[in-house]
Scaffold this motif. Sequence first.
Motif, PDB file in Angstrom:
ATOM      1  N   GLY A 157       0.819  -1.212   0.000  1.00  0.00           N
ATOM      2  CA  GLY A 157       0.000   0.000   0.000  1.00  0.00           C
ATOM      3  C   GLY A 157       0.851   1.259   0.000  1.00  0.00           C
ATOM      4  O   GLY A 157       0.563   2.215  -0.724  1.00  0.00           O
ATOM      5  N   LEU A 158       1.913   1.260   0.807  1.00  0.00           N
ATOM      6  CA  LEU A 158       2.812   2.414   0.848  1.00  0.00           C
ATOM      7  C   LEU A 158       3.529   2.595  -0.490  1.00  0.00           C
ATOM      8  O   LEU A 158       3.722   3.731  -0.952  1.00  0.00           O
ATOM      9  CB  LEU A 158       3.826   2.258   1.977  1.00  0.00           C
ATOM     10  CG  LEU A 158       3.265   2.365   3.391  1.00  0.00           C
ATOM     11  CD1 LEU A 158       4.336   2.018   4.409  1.00  0.00           C
ATOM     12  CD2 LEU A 158       2.728   3.761   3.641  1.00  0.00           C
ATOM     13  N   HIS A 159       3.908   1.494  -1.105  1.00  0.00           N
ATOM     14  CA  HIS A 159       4.574   1.582  -2.403  1.00  0.00           C
ATOM     15  C   HIS A 159       3.626   2.170  -3.449  1.00  0.00           C
ATOM     16  O   HIS A 159       4.024   3.019  -4.254  1.00  0.00           O
ATOM     17  CB  HIS A 159       5.057   0.202  -2.840  1.00  0.00           C
ATOM     18  CG  HIS A 159       5.738   0.208  -4.168  1.00  0.00           C
ATOM     19  ND1 HIS A 159       6.971   0.781  -4.372  1.00  0.00           N
ATOM     20  CD2 HIS A 159       5.358  -0.270  -5.376  1.00  0.00           C
ATOM     21  CE1 HIS A 159       7.309   0.660  -5.635  1.00  0.00           C
ATOM     22  NE2 HIS A 159       6.340   0.018  -6.273  1.00  0.00           N
ATOM     23  N   GLN A 160       2.370   1.745  -3.438  1.00  0.00           N
ATOM     24  CA  GLN A 160       1.393   2.280  -4.381  1.00  0.00           C
ATOM     25  C   GLN A 160       1.166   3.773  -4.161  1.00  0.00           C
ATOM     26  O   GLN A 160       1.090   4.547  -5.120  1.00  0.00           O
ATOM     27  CB  GLN A 160       0.073   1.525  -4.260  1.00  0.00           C
ATOM     28  CG  GLN A 160       0.123   0.126  -4.793  1.00  0.00           C
ATOM     29  CD  GLN A 160      -1.161  -0.644  -4.531  1.00  0.00           C
ATOM     30  OE1 GLN A 160      -2.074  -0.126  -3.892  1.00  0.00           O
ATOM     31  NE2 GLN A 160      -1.222  -1.871  -5.007  1.00  0.00           N
ATOM     32  N   ARG A 161       1.072   4.184  -2.891  1.00  0.00           N
ATOM     33  CA  ARG A 161       0.890   5.613  -2.601  1.00  0.00           C
ATOM     34  C   ARG A 161       2.090   6.427  -3.055  1.00  0.00           C
ATOM     35  O   ARG A 161       1.948   7.527  -3.592  1.00  0.00           O
ATOM     36  CB  ARG A 161       0.642   5.815  -1.109  1.00  0.00           C
ATOM     37  CG  ARG A 161      -0.731   5.339  -0.669  1.00  0.00           C
ATOM     38  CD  ARG A 161      -0.949   5.504   0.790  1.00  0.00           C
ATOM     39  NE  ARG A 161      -0.913   6.909   1.165  1.00  0.00           N
ATOM     40  CZ  ARG A 161      -0.992   7.337   2.417  1.00  0.00           C
ATOM     41  NH1 ARG A 161      -1.127   6.480   3.399  1.00  0.00           N
ATOM     42  NH2 ARG A 161      -0.952   8.615   2.679  1.00  0.00           N
ATOM     43  N   SER A 162       3.283   5.882  -2.854  1.00  0.00           N
ATOM     44  CA  SER A 162       4.495   6.569  -3.285  1.00  0.00           C
ATOM     45  C   SER A 162       4.517   6.713  -4.805  1.00  0.00           C
ATOM     46  O   SER A 162       4.864   7.771  -5.339  1.00  0.00           O
ATOM     47  CB  SER A 162       5.725   5.780  -2.820  1.00  0.00           C
ATOM     48  OG  SER A 162       6.892   6.301  -3.378  1.00  0.00           O
ATOM     49  N   ARG A 163       4.143   5.660  -5.499  1.00  0.00           N
ATOM     50  CA  ARG A 163       4.112   5.690  -6.962  1.00  0.00           C
ATOM     51  C   ARG A 163       3.098   6.710  -7.477  1.00  0.00           C
ATOM     52  O   ARG A 163       3.377   7.472  -8.399  1.00  0.00           O
ATOM     53  CB  ARG A 163       3.770   4.282  -7.474  1.00  0.00           C
ATOM     54  CG  ARG A 163       3.800   4.168  -8.945  1.00  0.00           C
ATOM     55  CD  ARG A 163       5.232   4.108  -9.456  1.00  0.00           C
ATOM     56  NE  ARG A 163       5.191   4.131 -10.905  1.00  0.00           N
ATOM     57  CZ  ARG A 163       5.697   5.096 -11.646  1.00  0.00           C
ATOM     58  NH1 ARG A 163       6.327   6.098 -11.102  1.00  0.00           N
ATOM     59  NH2 ARG A 163       5.604   5.052 -12.945  1.00  0.00           N
ATOM     60  N   LEU A 164       1.922   6.750  -6.850  1.00  0.00           N
ATOM     61  CA  LEU A 164       0.907   7.727  -7.253  1.00  0.00           C
ATOM     62  C   LEU A 164       1.372   9.159  -6.987  1.00  0.00           C
ATOM     63  O   LEU A 164       1.116  10.057  -7.784  1.00  0.00           O
ATOM     64  CB  LEU A 164      -0.406   7.456  -6.523  1.00  0.00           C
ATOM     65  CG  LEU A 164      -1.141   6.182  -6.957  1.00  0.00           C
ATOM     66  CD1 LEU A 164      -2.342   5.936  -6.043  1.00  0.00           C
ATOM     67  CD2 LEU A 164      -1.576   6.282  -8.395  1.00  0.00           C
ATOM     68  N   ALA A 165       2.063   9.368  -5.876  1.00  0.00           N
ATOM     69  CA  ALA A 165       2.570  10.702  -5.561  1.00  0.00           C
ATOM     70  C   ALA A 165       3.617  11.136  -6.586  1.00  0.00           C
ATOM     71  O   ALA A 165       3.654  12.303  -6.999  1.00  0.00           O
ATOM     72  CB  ALA A 165       3.153  10.728  -4.158  1.00  0.00           C
ATOM     73  N   THR A 166       4.454  10.213  -7.010  1.00  0.00           N
ATOM     74  CA  THR A 166       5.468  10.534  -8.009  1.00  0.00           C
ATOM     75  C   THR A 166       4.814  10.882  -9.345  1.00  0.00           C
ATOM     76  O   THR A 166       5.199  11.856 -10.009  1.00  0.00           O
ATOM     77  CB  THR A 166       6.428   9.343  -8.190  1.00  0.00           C
ATOM     78  OG1 THR A 166       7.030   9.044  -6.931  1.00  0.00           O
ATOM     79  CG2 THR A 166       7.510   9.644  -9.210  1.00  0.00           C
ATOM     80  N   GLU A 201       1.832  12.086  -9.775  1.00  0.00           N
ATOM     81  CA  GLU A 201       1.172  13.384  -9.589  1.00  0.00           C
ATOM     82  C   GLU A 201       2.184  14.533  -9.645  1.00  0.00           C
ATOM     83  O   GLU A 201       1.918  15.584 -10.235  1.00  0.00           O
ATOM     84  CB  GLU A 201       0.413  13.397  -8.263  1.00  0.00           C
ATOM     85  CG  GLU A 201      -0.307  14.677  -7.965  1.00  0.00           C
ATOM     86  CD  GLU A 201      -1.477  14.937  -8.905  1.00  0.00           C
ATOM     87  OE1 GLU A 201      -1.972  16.076  -8.908  1.00  0.00           O
ATOM     88  OE2 GLU A 201      -1.892  14.026  -9.638  1.00  0.00           O
ATOM     89  N   LEU A 202       3.354  14.332  -9.041  1.00  0.00           N
ATOM     90  CA  LEU A 202       4.389  15.367  -9.064  1.00  0.00           C
ATOM     91  C   LEU A 202       4.794  15.699 -10.492  1.00  0.00           C
ATOM     92  O   LEU A 202       4.832  16.869 -10.877  1.00  0.00           O
ATOM     93  CB  LEU A 202       5.614  14.915  -8.270  1.00  0.00           C
ATOM     94  CG  LEU A 202       6.846  15.813  -8.427  1.00  0.00           C
ATOM     95  CD1 LEU A 202       6.641  17.114  -7.670  1.00  0.00           C
ATOM     96  CD2 LEU A 202       8.086  15.112  -7.985  1.00  0.00           C
ATOM     97  N   TYR A 203       5.081  14.692 -11.282  1.00  0.00           N
ATOM     98  CA  TYR A 203       5.486  14.944 -12.658  1.00  0.00           C
ATOM     99  C   TYR A 203       4.343  15.548 -13.480  1.00  0.00           C
ATOM    100  O   TYR A 203       4.574  16.338 -14.386  1.00  0.00           O
ATOM    101  CB  TYR A 203       6.025  13.669 -13.311  1.00  0.00           C
ATOM    102  CG  TYR A 203       7.447  13.396 -12.898  1.00  0.00           C
ATOM    103  CD1 TYR A 203       8.495  14.117 -13.450  1.00  0.00           C
ATOM    104  CD2 TYR A 203       7.750  12.435 -11.940  1.00  0.00           C
ATOM    105  CE1 TYR A 203       9.800  13.893 -13.062  1.00  0.00           C
ATOM    106  CE2 TYR A 203       9.048  12.200 -11.550  1.00  0.00           C
ATOM    107  CZ  TYR A 203      10.073  12.934 -12.118  1.00  0.00           C
ATOM    108  OH  TYR A 203      11.363  12.716 -11.732  1.00  0.00           O
ATOM    109  N   ARG A 204       3.107  15.186 -13.167  1.00  0.00           N
ATOM    110  CA  ARG A 204       1.976  15.774 -13.867  1.00  0.00           C
ATOM    111  C   ARG A 204       1.857  17.259 -13.529  1.00  0.00           C
ATOM    112  O   ARG A 204       1.619  18.085 -14.399  1.00  0.00           O
ATOM    113  CB  ARG A 204       0.676  15.054 -13.489  1.00  0.00           C
ATOM    114  CG  ARG A 204      -0.520  15.509 -14.338  1.00  0.00           C
ATOM    115  CD  ARG A 204      -1.817  14.960 -13.803  1.00  0.00           C
ATOM    116  NE  ARG A 204      -2.152  15.457 -12.472  1.00  0.00           N
ATOM    117  CZ  ARG A 204      -2.620  16.687 -12.209  1.00  0.00           C
ATOM    118  NH1 ARG A 204      -2.806  17.542 -13.161  1.00  0.00           N
ATOM    119  NH2 ARG A 204      -2.899  17.043 -10.963  1.00  0.00           N
ATOM    120  N   LEU A 205       2.076  17.605 -12.251  1.00  0.00           N
ATOM    121  CA  LEU A 205       1.970  19.002 -11.832  1.00  0.00           C
ATOM    122  C   LEU A 205       3.041  19.884 -12.459  1.00  0.00           C
ATOM    123  O   LEU A 205       2.782  21.042 -12.792  1.00  0.00           O
ATOM    124  CB  LEU A 205       2.050  19.100 -10.304  1.00  0.00           C
ATOM    125  CG  LEU A 205       0.818  18.632  -9.543  1.00  0.00           C
ATOM    126  CD1 LEU A 205       1.100  18.615  -8.045  1.00  0.00           C
ATOM    127  CD2 LEU A 205      -0.364  19.530  -9.847  1.00  0.00           C
TER     128      LEU A 205
END
Length: 82
Positions: free
Chosen positions: A14-23, A25-29
Amino acid sequence: MHHSIQSRREIVDGLHQRSRLATIELYRLIGQPEPVVAFRMVVKPSGRSFFHVVDTKTDKVMGFRRNHNEACALARCLERAR
């Protein structure tokens, strides 16, 4: 598998998935494409007890080992040498 090990694995996943989603999102922003890590040397199983180190650009076998860890070490060494 013991239930405590299973629960820890689920938490880490779960933490790995959240980290991947945050990354993502960062590149999208910032409007940049995500960097792609492409390895040139890959380790592939061959037969019952051998592992080939293959150059992905030429599909040539650059070496082989009987142990997977040794094959990975050879692949890292060849990556650094290129």
